[in-house]
Design a protein around this motif. Structure first.
Motif, PDB file in Angstrom:
ATOM      1  N   THR A 185      62.392 -68.357  30.142  1.00  8.09           N
ATOM      2  CA  THR A 185      62.500 -66.903  30.034  1.00  8.09           C
ATOM      3  C   THR A 185      62.042 -66.484  28.645  1.00  8.09           C
ATOM      4  OG1 THR A 185      64.411 -66.989  31.505  1.00  8.09           O
ATOM      5  CG2 THR A 185      64.062 -64.940  30.274  1.00  8.09           C
ATOM      6  N   SER A 186      61.122 -65.520  28.569  1.00  4.58           N
ATOM      7  CA  SER A 186      60.490 -65.201  27.283  1.00  4.58           C
ATOM      8  C   SER A 186      60.432 -63.700  27.041  1.00  4.58           C
ATOM      9  CB  SER A 186      59.065 -65.769  27.237  1.00  4.58           C
ATOM     10  OG  SER A 186      59.062 -67.159  27.480  1.00  4.58           O
ATOM     11  N   ILE A 187      60.605 -63.345  25.756  1.00  2.00           N
ATOM     12  CA  ILE A 187      60.436 -61.967  25.297  1.00  2.00           C
ATOM     13  C   ILE A 187      59.327 -61.963  24.253  1.00  2.00           C
ATOM     14  CG2 ILE A 187      61.491 -59.965  24.186  1.00  2.00           C
ATOM     15  CD1 ILE A 187      62.753 -60.540  26.830  1.00  2.00           C
ATOM     16  N   LEU A 188      58.282 -61.207  24.514  1.00  2.00           N
ATOM     17  CA  LEU A 188      57.144 -61.092  23.605  1.00  2.00           C
ATOM     18  C   LEU A 188      57.162 -59.718  22.959  1.00  2.00           C
ATOM     19  CD1 LEU A 188      54.263 -61.921  22.510  1.00  2.00           C
ATOM     20  CD2 LEU A 188      53.351 -60.915  24.623  1.00  2.00           C
ATOM     21  N   VAL A 189      57.091 -59.675  21.640  1.00  2.00           N
ATOM     22  CA  VAL A 189      56.972 -58.411  20.913  1.00  2.00           C
ATOM     23  C   VAL A 189      55.548 -58.294  20.395  1.00  2.00           C
ATOM     24  CG1 VAL A 189      57.582 -57.250  18.745  1.00  2.00           C
ATOM     25  CG2 VAL A 189      59.374 -58.130  20.236  1.00  2.00           C
ATOM     26  N   THR A 190      54.898 -57.175  20.684  1.00  2.00           N
ATOM     27  CA  THR A 190      53.534 -56.961  20.202  1.00  2.00           C
ATOM     28  C   THR A 190      53.209 -55.475  20.197  1.00  2.00           C
ATOM     29  OG1 THR A 190      51.201 -57.578  20.497  1.00  2.00           O
ATOM     30  CG2 THR A 190      52.467 -57.174  22.489  1.00  2.00           C
ATOM     31  N   HIS A 191      52.215 -55.098  19.389  1.00  3.02           N
ATOM     32  CA  HIS A 191      51.654 -53.751  19.453  1.00  3.02           C
ATOM     33  C   HIS A 191      50.257 -53.803  20.043  1.00  3.02           C
ATOM     34  CE1 HIS A 191      50.125 -55.400  15.645  1.00  3.02           C
ATOM     35  NE2 HIS A 191      49.050 -54.686  15.913  1.00  3.02           N
ATOM     36  N   ASP A 192      49.799 -55.034  20.406  1.00  4.37           N
ATOM     37  CA  ASP A 192      48.464 -55.253  20.942  1.00  4.37           C
ATOM     38  C   ASP A 192      48.489 -55.051  22.463  1.00  4.37           C
ATOM     39  OD1 ASP A 192      46.175 -56.684  22.122  1.00  4.37           O
ATOM     40  OD2 ASP A 192      45.791 -57.397  20.094  1.00  4.37           O
ATOM     41  N   GLN A 193      47.822 -54.007  22.932  1.00  2.00           N
ATOM     42  CA  GLN A 193      47.853 -53.666  24.353  1.00  2.00           C
ATOM     43  C   GLN A 193      47.249 -54.766  25.222  1.00  2.00           C
ATOM     44  OE1 GLN A 193      45.569 -50.032  24.259  1.00  2.00           O
ATOM     45  NE2 GLN A 193      46.679 -49.388  22.444  1.00  2.00           N
ATOM     46  N   GLU A 194      46.120 -55.325  24.775  1.00  2.00           N
ATOM     47  CA  GLU A 194      45.460 -56.364  25.561  1.00  2.00           C
ATOM     48  C   GLU A 194      46.328 -57.607  25.673  1.00  2.00           C
ATOM     49  OE1 GLU A 194      41.470 -58.874  24.853  1.00  2.00           O
ATOM     50  OE2 GLU A 194      41.114 -56.727  25.137  1.00  2.00           O
ATOM     51  N   GLU A 195      46.995 -57.949  24.584  1.00  2.00           N
ATOM     52  CA  GLU A 195      47.900 -59.094  24.579  1.00  2.00           C
ATOM     53  C   GLU A 195      49.032 -58.885  25.584  1.00  2.00           C
ATOM     54  OE1 GLU A 195      50.687 -60.678  21.084  1.00  2.00           O
ATOM     55  OE2 GLU A 195      48.548 -60.736  20.579  1.00  2.00           O
ATOM     56  N   ALA A 196      49.591 -57.701  25.582  1.00  2.00           N
ATOM     57  CA  ALA A 196      50.670 -57.388  26.517  1.00  2.00           C
ATOM     58  C   ALA A 196      50.182 -57.439  27.965  1.00  2.00           C
ATOM     59  CB  ALA A 196      51.244 -56.009  26.204  1.00  2.00           C
ATOM     60  N   MET A 197      49.016 -56.873  28.222  1.00  2.00           N
ATOM     61  CA  MET A 197      48.488 -56.799  29.588  1.00  2.00           C
ATOM     62  C   MET A 197      48.183 -58.181  30.155  1.00  2.00           C
ATOM     63  SD  MET A 197      48.096 -53.498  30.557  1.00  2.00           S
ATOM     64  CE  MET A 197      46.622 -53.224  31.529  1.00  2.00           C
ATOM     65  N   THR A 198      47.694 -59.085  29.317  1.00  2.00           N
ATOM     66  CA  THR A 198      47.268 -60.395  29.811  1.00  2.00           C
ATOM     67  C   THR A 198      48.396 -61.419  29.855  1.00  2.00           C
ATOM     68  OG1 THR A 198      46.558 -61.000  27.563  1.00  2.00           O
ATOM     69  CG2 THR A 198      44.880 -60.114  29.055  1.00  2.00           C
ATOM     70  N   MET A 199      49.446 -61.234  29.067  1.00  2.00           N
ATOM     71  CA  MET A 199      50.494 -62.242  28.978  1.00  2.00           C
ATOM     72  C   MET A 199      51.777 -61.898  29.740  1.00  2.00           C
ATOM     73  SD  MET A 199      50.202 -63.434  24.975  1.00  2.00           S
ATOM     74  CE  MET A 199      51.427 -64.735  25.145  1.00  2.00           C
ATOM     75  N   ALA A 200      52.105 -60.620  29.841  1.00  4.15           N
ATOM     76  CA  ALA A 200      53.423 -60.231  30.347  1.00  4.15           C
ATOM     77  C   ALA A 200      53.469 -60.109  31.864  1.00  4.15           C
ATOM     78  CB  ALA A 200      53.850 -58.914  29.714  1.00  4.15           C
ATOM     79  N   ASP A 201      54.606 -60.476  32.425  1.00  2.00           N
ATOM     80  CA  ASP A 201      54.889 -60.179  33.829  1.00  2.00           C
ATOM     81  C   ASP A 201      55.335 -58.726  33.962  1.00  2.00           C
ATOM     82  OD1 ASP A 201      54.521 -62.893  34.800  1.00  2.00           O
ATOM     83  OD2 ASP A 201      56.399 -63.371  33.793  1.00  2.00           O
ATOM     84  N   ARG A 202      55.984 -58.242  32.909  1.00  2.00           N
ATOM     85  CA  ARG A 202      56.500 -56.884  32.904  1.00  2.00           C
ATOM     86  C   ARG A 202      56.468 -56.365  31.479  1.00  2.00           C
ATOM     87  NH1 ARG A 202      61.992 -55.234  33.281  1.00  2.00           N
ATOM     88  NH2 ARG A 202      62.566 -57.424  33.500  1.00  2.00           N
ATOM     89  N   ILE A 203      56.179 -55.073  31.322  1.00  4.45           N
ATOM     90  CA  ILE A 203      56.093 -54.450  30.001  1.00  4.45           C
ATOM     91  C   ILE A 203      57.163 -53.376  29.874  1.00  4.45           C
ATOM     92  CG2 ILE A 203      54.674 -53.026  28.468  1.00  4.45           C
ATOM     93  CD1 ILE A 203      52.205 -54.363  29.656  1.00  4.45           C
ATOM     94  N   LEU A 204      57.885 -53.418  28.767  1.00  5.22           N
ATOM     95  CA  LEU A 204      58.800 -52.348  28.405  1.00  5.22           C
ATOM     96  C   LEU A 204      58.127 -51.559  27.283  1.00  5.22           C
ATOM     97  CD1 LEU A 204      62.197 -54.301  28.251  1.00  5.22           C
ATOM     98  CD2 LEU A 204      61.114 -53.216  30.226  1.00  5.22           C
ATOM     99  N   LEU A 205      57.608 -50.394  27.603  1.00  5.63           N
ATOM    100  CA  LEU A 205      56.905 -49.577  26.613  1.00  5.63           C
ATOM    101  C   LEU A 205      57.931 -48.757  25.839  1.00  5.63           C
ATOM    102  CD1 LEU A 205      54.205 -48.609  25.434  1.00  5.63           C
ATOM    103  CD2 LEU A 205      54.181 -46.821  27.189  1.00  5.63           C
ATOM    104  N   MET A 206      57.895 -48.885  24.504  1.00  6.83           N
ATOM    105  CA  MET A 206      58.889 -48.235  23.653  1.00  6.83           C
ATOM    106  C   MET A 206      58.263 -47.156  22.777  1.00  6.83           C
ATOM    107  SD  MET A 206      61.340 -51.415  22.507  1.00  6.83           S
ATOM    108  CE  MET A 206      62.566 -50.266  21.844  1.00  6.83           C
TER     109      MET A 206
END
Length: 375
Positions: A185-206
């Motif tokens: 189970t993983s939590i990724l923090v990023t401001h990079d949209q492409e990184e979030a789109m390609t790596m995450a199963d789900r995005i929490l936009l803050m």
């Protein structure tokens, strides 16, 4: 649920970093906390880790309430942006550092390190020191070290932002592959949209300490809930919607655009914004049948500028009869289509804004719209 945050609030003096956020993460899922600087994503990660106390709310990992436990009791692995390796220890020593005191023999620790280094693609690096490795290799070592303790949750704090573009692209796919193979189970923090789109199963936009949308990457992109979500993830053209005698229209120059059916009715004075992504603005090529002639929202426009982006051109379009900056429209067009149509600055053409690709944001105002020249 494997990880849960309930009503977490965190303030720093008069500044509220987290406004009672709540979310859940399934076992084996990779969830990304995405947003601009200062939105609270790193604070949320630090609260999960136990590196930051919170004012109110509760944190659960694997069904345990860890809200007031120190980091040493939470069984989390952390990969930082800066690698944070011990320069005086070998790669093997870095990976096994957290295993000391856990009752493992020296041989078992070495085998554990060898297996993890093999998983991250560094099978021969055990006797090297961090200074002998590239940035990408050091981040792999940091990942192996975080995984050595078999953590319940893996926390990734902008782990790729210090790397160059090619290494980032390669390593993000490797991290995602490893995460899936291990089922962590993983939590990724990023401001990079492409990184979030390609790596995450789900995005929490803050935004501003709150979660404004919780969705899969494709759903967040295709169905943004707010003007902020639409403008932050990818590019979006925005046009104000006006209501006149309960009929809604948007304008591009002197042309009046038909809006989606759900916006067709409203009281005079109702505020709304219409959005369309640049790739959804379709160029009409006469005789090619690309756009159905019955499709509404056909506009005569002029190419004010073209920006070369490799396989694509970003075109800035203005209404044929002249336009102010507020009426500009951006379109992403393939380089092949630009060459075929002989398009250049000043070219006159027709475009279509398909109804099916328009996004309506009720209640939004002109002030909420991002700078469209930065699309």
């Amino acid at each position: 649920m494997h990880l849960e945050m309930w009503g977490i609030k965190k303030t720093f003096g008069a500044f509220t970093a987290l406004k009672e956020i709540s979310f859940k993460v399934h076992r084996g899922e990779m969830v990304c906390l995405l947003g601009p600087s200062g939105c609270g994503k790193t604070t949320a990660l630090r609260v999960i880790a136990g590196l930051e106390d919170h004012d109110s709310g509760r944190v659960f990992i694997g069904g345990r309430d860890v809200s007031h436990m120190p980091i040493s009791k939470r069984n989390v692995g952390i990969v930082f942006q800066s690698y944070a390796l011990f320069p005086n220890l070998t790669v093997e020593g870095n990976v096994t550092y957290g295993l000391h005191g856990r009752g493992m023999s020296r041989q078992d620790m070495r085998q554990r390190a060898a297996g993890l280094l093999d998983l991250v693609g560094l099978p021969q690096a055990g006797e090297k020191y961090p200074a002998q490795l590239s940035g990408g290799q050091q981040q792999r070592v940091a990942l192996a070290r975080a995984m050595a303790l078999s953590p319940d949750v893996l926390l990734l704090d902008e782990p790729l932002s210090a790397l160059d573009a090619k290494v980032r692209v390669h390593l993000r796919s490797e991290i995602k592959k490893l995460q899936r193979e291990l089922g962590v189970t993983s939590i990724l923090v990023t401001h990079d949209q492409e990184e979030a789109m390609t790596m995450a199963d789900r995005i929490l936009l803050m935004e501003g300490g709150s979660i404004v949308q919780d969705a899969t990457p494709d759903d967040l992109y295709d169905h943004p809930a707010t003007v902020f979500a639409a403008g932050f993830l990818g590019s979006m053209n925005f046009l104000p919607v006006s209501y006149d005698r309960a009929a809604a229209t948007a304008a591009m120059g002197q042309a009046r655009l038909r809006v989606p059916d759900e916006a067709a009715r409203g009281d005079v004075g109702t505020r709304a914004v219409l959005g369309i992504r640049p790739e959804d603005v379709m160029l009409v090529e006469d005789g090619r049948g690309i756009v159905d002639s019955s499709e509404p929202n056909l506009l005569a426009v002029r190419a004010d500028s073209l920006e070369f982006r490799g396989a694509l051109y970003r075109m800035r379009l203005v209404a044929e009869e002249g336009s102010s900056l507020e009426q500009a429209l951006f379109a992403d067009v393939t380089a092949r289509q630009v060459r075929r149509m002989g398009l250049g600055e000043g070219s006159r053409l027709r475009v279509c804004l398909p109804l099916a690709r328009l996004h309506l944001f009720p209640g939004a105002t002109d002030e909420a719209m991002p700078d469209r020249d930065a699309a």
